[in-house]
Design a protein around this motif. Sequence first.
Motif, PDB file in Angstrom:
ATOM      1  N   GLU A 108     -11.265 -28.874  44.653  1.00  0.00           N
ATOM      2  CA  GLU A 108     -11.942 -27.941  43.744  1.00  0.00           C
ATOM      3  C   GLU A 108     -11.270 -26.574  43.782  1.00  0.00           C
ATOM      4  O   GLU A 108     -11.105 -25.923  42.744  1.00  0.00           O
ATOM      5  N   GLY A 109     -10.867 -26.145  44.950  1.00  0.00           N
ATOM      6  CA  GLY A 109     -10.145 -24.874  45.078  1.00  0.00           C
ATOM      7  C   GLY A 109      -8.813 -24.910  44.361  1.00  0.00           C
ATOM      8  O   GLY A 109      -8.403 -23.926  43.729  1.00  0.00           O
ATOM      9  N   ALA A 110      -8.124 -26.039  44.436  1.00  0.00           N
ATOM     10  CA  ALA A 110      -6.837 -26.183  43.740  1.00  0.00           C
ATOM     11  C   ALA A 110      -7.032 -26.103  42.229  1.00  0.00           C
ATOM     12  O   ALA A 110      -6.232 -25.490  41.523  1.00  0.00           O
ATOM     13  N   LYS A 111      -8.101 -26.699  41.725  1.00  0.00           N
ATOM     14  CA  LYS A 111      -8.405 -26.605  40.291  1.00  0.00           C
ATOM     15  C   LYS A 111      -8.679 -25.152  39.905  1.00  0.00           C
ATOM     16  O   LYS A 111      -8.211 -24.669  38.874  1.00  0.00           O
ATOM     17  N   ARG A 112      -9.440 -24.469  40.743  1.00  0.00           N
ATOM     18  CA  ARG A 112      -9.811 -23.083  40.472  1.00  0.00           C
ATOM     19  C   ARG A 112      -8.591 -22.169  40.487  1.00  0.00           C
ATOM     20  O   ARG A 112      -8.442 -21.314  39.633  1.00  0.00           O
ATOM     21  N   VAL A 113      -7.708 -22.349  41.448  1.00  0.00           N
ATOM     22  CA  VAL A 113      -6.528 -21.479  41.536  1.00  0.00           C
ATOM     23  C   VAL A 113      -5.594 -21.729  40.354  1.00  0.00           C
ATOM     24  O   VAL A 113      -4.975 -20.782  39.850  1.00  0.00           O
ATOM     25  N   LEU A 114      -5.500 -22.950  39.884  1.00  0.00           N
ATOM     26  CA  LEU A 114      -4.659 -23.240  38.729  1.00  0.00           C
ATOM     27  C   LEU A 114      -5.187 -22.506  37.492  1.00  0.00           C
ATOM     28  O   LEU A 114      -4.424 -21.852  36.771  1.00  0.00           O
ATOM     29  N   LYS A 115      -6.479 -22.593  37.272  1.00  0.00           N
ATOM     30  CA  LYS A 115      -7.093 -21.910  36.127  1.00  0.00           C
ATOM     31  C   LYS A 115      -6.940 -20.390  36.253  1.00  0.00           C
ATOM     32  O   LYS A 115      -6.576 -19.715  35.293  1.00  0.00           O
ATOM     33  N   ALA A 116      -7.190 -19.867  37.431  1.00  0.00           N
ATOM     34  CA  ALA A 116      -7.115 -18.420  37.645  1.00  0.00           C
ATOM     35  C   ALA A 116      -5.684 -17.913  37.568  1.00  0.00           C
ATOM     36  O   ALA A 116      -5.450 -16.774  37.137  1.00  0.00           O
ATOM     37  N   SER A 117      -4.722 -18.746  37.969  1.00  0.00           N
ATOM     38  CA  SER A 117      -3.326 -18.288  37.975  1.00  0.00           C
ATOM     39  C   SER A 117      -2.833 -17.977  36.573  1.00  0.00           C
ATOM     40  O   SER A 117      -2.038 -17.051  36.387  1.00  0.00           O
ATOM     41  N   ILE A 118      -3.300 -18.709  35.595  1.00  0.00           N
ATOM     42  CA  ILE A 118      -2.916 -18.448  34.203  1.00  0.00           C
ATOM     43  C   ILE A 118      -3.396 -17.057  33.790  1.00  0.00           C
ATOM     44  O   ILE A 118      -2.625 -16.251  33.255  1.00  0.00           O
ATOM     45  N   ALA A 119      -4.659 -16.752  34.074  1.00  0.00           N
ATOM     46  CA  ALA A 119      -5.207 -15.429  33.749  1.00  0.00           C
ATOM     47  C   ALA A 119      -4.529 -14.341  34.566  1.00  0.00           C
ATOM     48  O   ALA A 119      -4.247 -13.250  34.045  1.00  0.00           O
ATOM     49  N   HIS A 120      -4.257 -14.623  35.828  1.00  0.00           N
ATOM     50  CA  HIS A 120      -3.652 -13.614  36.701  1.00  0.00           C
ATOM     51  C   HIS A 120      -2.233 -13.266  36.258  1.00  0.00           C
ATOM     52  O   HIS A 120      -1.854 -12.093  36.202  1.00  0.00           O
ATOM     53  N   VAL A 121      -1.439 -14.268  35.931  1.00  0.00           N
ATOM     54  CA  VAL A 121      -0.067 -14.017  35.485  1.00  0.00           C
ATOM     55  C   VAL A 121      -0.070 -13.200  34.191  1.00  0.00           C
ATOM     56  O   VAL A 121       0.720 -12.261  34.044  1.00  0.00           O
TER      57      VAL A 121
END
Length: 169
Positions: A108-121
């Motif tokens: 679940e954390g891996a899914k969350r970081v993938l989604k957040a990484s798009i916004a963060h970049v």
Amino acid sequence: MVASHEPRWLSEGEQDSWRAYLRGSRMLEEALDRDLQVLGLQLSEYEIISMLSETPRQRLRMSELAAIVVQSRSRLTHTATRLEKRGWVTREPCEFDRRGVELVLTKEGAKRVLKASIAHVESVQRHLLDVMTPEQLTALGEAMALVRDALSEPRDAALGADCDEVRSA
């Protein structure tokens, strides 16, 4: 007779640069944090789960992670507790040194970081990269690497061995 030590005051140019750095770095962190908050995530939380996601086994010893994200161990523990309650990380004994604790990214954390990484970049591009020339960004990176390296030596020495060092010993 006691010799007086006159402080080495900043020149006007140094003072201007220092204040620009302080204000700019704080404003940048606030903007990056604000852009992640719409996803229910703080910048400090994102940094932790993104660092975990970049390791081959998606796990790091807590002391090593604290050094990487430049947080005290107690602050990292509090942040890890919040992430654990969300189901994004777990804490496990270090596989090769049971005295240590590793923070492990969950599915679940891996899914969350993938989604957040798009916004963060996108946020990093908008708030930092788009306002600098490539040369300015390179100069900033080189300057901050010098500062990081000068300040990290005592911190790194206090860390001790990580799990991989214990395993190979």
